[in-house]
Design an enzyme around this catalytic site. Sequence first.
Site, mmCIF file in Angstrom:
data_model
loop_
_atom_site.group_PDB
_atom_site.id
_atom_site.type_symbol
_atom_site.label_atom_id
_atom_site.label_comp_id
_atom_site.label_asym_id
_atom_site.label_seq_id
_atom_site.Cartn_x
_atom_site.Cartn_y
_atom_site.Cartn_z
ATOM 1 N N ASP A 127 0.808 -1.219 0.000
ATOM 2 C CA ASP A 127 0.000 0.000 0.000
ATOM 3 C C ASP A 127 0.842 1.270 0.000
ATOM 4 O O ASP A 127 2.060 1.238 0.172
ATOM 5 C CB ASP A 127 -0.960 -0.009 1.204
ATOM 6 C CG ASP A 127 -0.277 -0.459 2.507
ATOM 7 O OD1 ASP A 127 0.961 -0.436 2.565
ATOM 8 O OD2 ASP A 127 -0.998 -0.826 3.450
ATOM 9 N N ASN A 170 -7.585 -2.724 14.223
ATOM 10 C CA ASN A 170 -8.982 -2.953 13.800
ATOM 11 C C ASN A 170 -9.100 -4.117 12.811
ATOM 12 O O ASN A 170 -10.137 -4.307 12.195
ATOM 13 C CB ASN A 170 -9.583 -1.678 13.190
ATOM 14 C CG ASN A 170 -8.889 -1.259 11.891
ATOM 15 O OD1 ASN A 170 -7.949 -1.903 11.457
ATOM 16 N ND2 ASN A 170 -9.366 -0.180 11.298
ATOM 17 N N HIS A 173 -7.284 -4.523 10.023
ATOM 18 C CA HIS A 173 -6.981 -4.279 8.601
ATOM 19 C C HIS A 173 -5.703 -4.996 8.184
ATOM 20 O O HIS A 173 -4.783 -5.193 8.978
ATOM 21 C CB HIS A 173 -6.966 -2.786 8.235
ATOM 22 C CG HIS A 173 -5.825 -1.965 8.725
ATOM 23 N ND1 HIS A 173 -5.989 -0.687 9.205
ATOM 24 C CD2 HIS A 173 -4.497 -2.196 8.791
ATOM 25 C CE1 HIS A 173 -4.821 -0.183 9.536
ATOM 26 N NE2 HIS A 173 -3.888 -1.072 9.312
ATOM 27 N N GLU A 212 -9.681 -1.744 5.195
ATOM 28 C CA GLU A 212 -10.363 -1.444 6.455
ATOM 29 C C GLU A 212 -11.596 -2.344 6.629
ATOM 30 O O GLU A 212 -12.058 -2.961 5.665
ATOM 31 C CB GLU A 212 -10.789 0.028 6.452
ATOM 32 C CG GLU A 212 -9.627 1.022 6.372
ATOM 33 C CD GLU A 212 -8.890 1.237 7.693
ATOM 34 O OE1 GLU A 212 -8.779 0.281 8.489
ATOM 35 O OE2 GLU A 212 -8.407 2.358 7.913
HETATM 36 C C1 GLP Z 1 -0.514 -0.008 8.626
HETATM 37 C C2 GLP Z 1 -0.216 -0.580 7.231
HETATM 38 C C3 GLP Z 1 -0.223 -2.075 7.256
HETATM 39 C C4 GLP Z 1 0.520 -2.508 8.506
HETATM 40 C C5 GLP Z 1 -0.339 -2.217 9.707
HETATM 41 C C6 GLP Z 1 0.326 -2.469 11.039
HETATM 42 O O1 GLP Z 1 -1.505 0.932 8.625
HETATM 43 N N1 GLP Z 1 -1.056 -0.108 6.195
HETATM 44 O O2 GLP Z 1 0.344 -2.582 6.066
HETATM 45 O O3 GLP Z 1 0.792 -3.882 8.443
HETATM 46 O O4 GLP Z 1 -0.910 -0.939 9.618
HETATM 47 O O5 GLP Z 1 1.284 -1.496 11.349
HETATM 48 P P1 GLP Z 1 2.293 -1.640 12.539
HETATM 49 O O6 GLP Z 1 3.252 -2.725 12.169
HETATM 50 O O7 GLP Z 1 2.994 -0.309 12.632
HETATM 51 O O8 GLP Z 1 1.526 -1.968 13.768
#
Ligand code: GLP
Length: 242
Positions: free
Chosen positions: A67, A136, A138, A143
Amino acid sequence: MQIISVNDYDELSKKAYDSFVKTMNSLENPVFGLSTGSTPKGLYELLVQDYIQKNQTFHHIQTFNLDEYVGLAKEHEGSYYYYMYERFFKPLELTEEQTNVPNGLAKDFTGECEKYEQKIQNAGGIDLQFLGIGVNGHIGFNEPGTPFASRTHVVELTESTMEVNSRFFETKTEMPNKAITMGIESIMDSKEIILLVNGEHKAEALKQTVEGKVDEKFPASVLQNHPNVTIIADQPALSKLN
Ligand code: GLP
């Protein structure tokens, strides 16, 4: 789903690294799906160390990121391209042809999404997809409520995601409210998936992923339907599982 339980973040990164190297060394042209955020930082550091110590070569790999924020240039420190370039692409000396991140500044987003899907297909699909998870549920930026049949698309970020991710920006107003993400079906097409989960704040999300109903309201629950998923999680993240 296979669950690998580890004691701490270092062990999680080491296990993820071992899987990366195994796939990299067993395929002629391995294609990796990569994620950003805090969780995979340790994995990337280990791979970079390896390259510096000349233990591995990466010239035959190709990567696709999940993303990117809409509206941020590659040079913006909050963009996922910047994150990947600084931590992975630059230190490993990967060429532009080897790496792919959705373009957050595309003029035509429909075209950009189609192009991204096509590029993944042309590469032969993703061999090993690394995922993190949002509190949440995702995956990528899909989402809650995203159709399981979705392909690469543009999403509106939820308030809670914007709140959590604003820590990567100097001011909250800089935080984008849209992103371009591989869809759930695009992720599920990967031959193998490794989900990395660490910390107590992810315990409820991990419980829902593994033990909850498979439901679009909780995107990561779809992973229960994939034939080759491994979850690498530390003790705090596993603390709510039955
Ligand atoms: C983000 C990204 C995801 C990521 C997730 C967890 O928003 N879009 O690809 O895996 O949330 O992030 P983190 O590893 O900082 O907890």
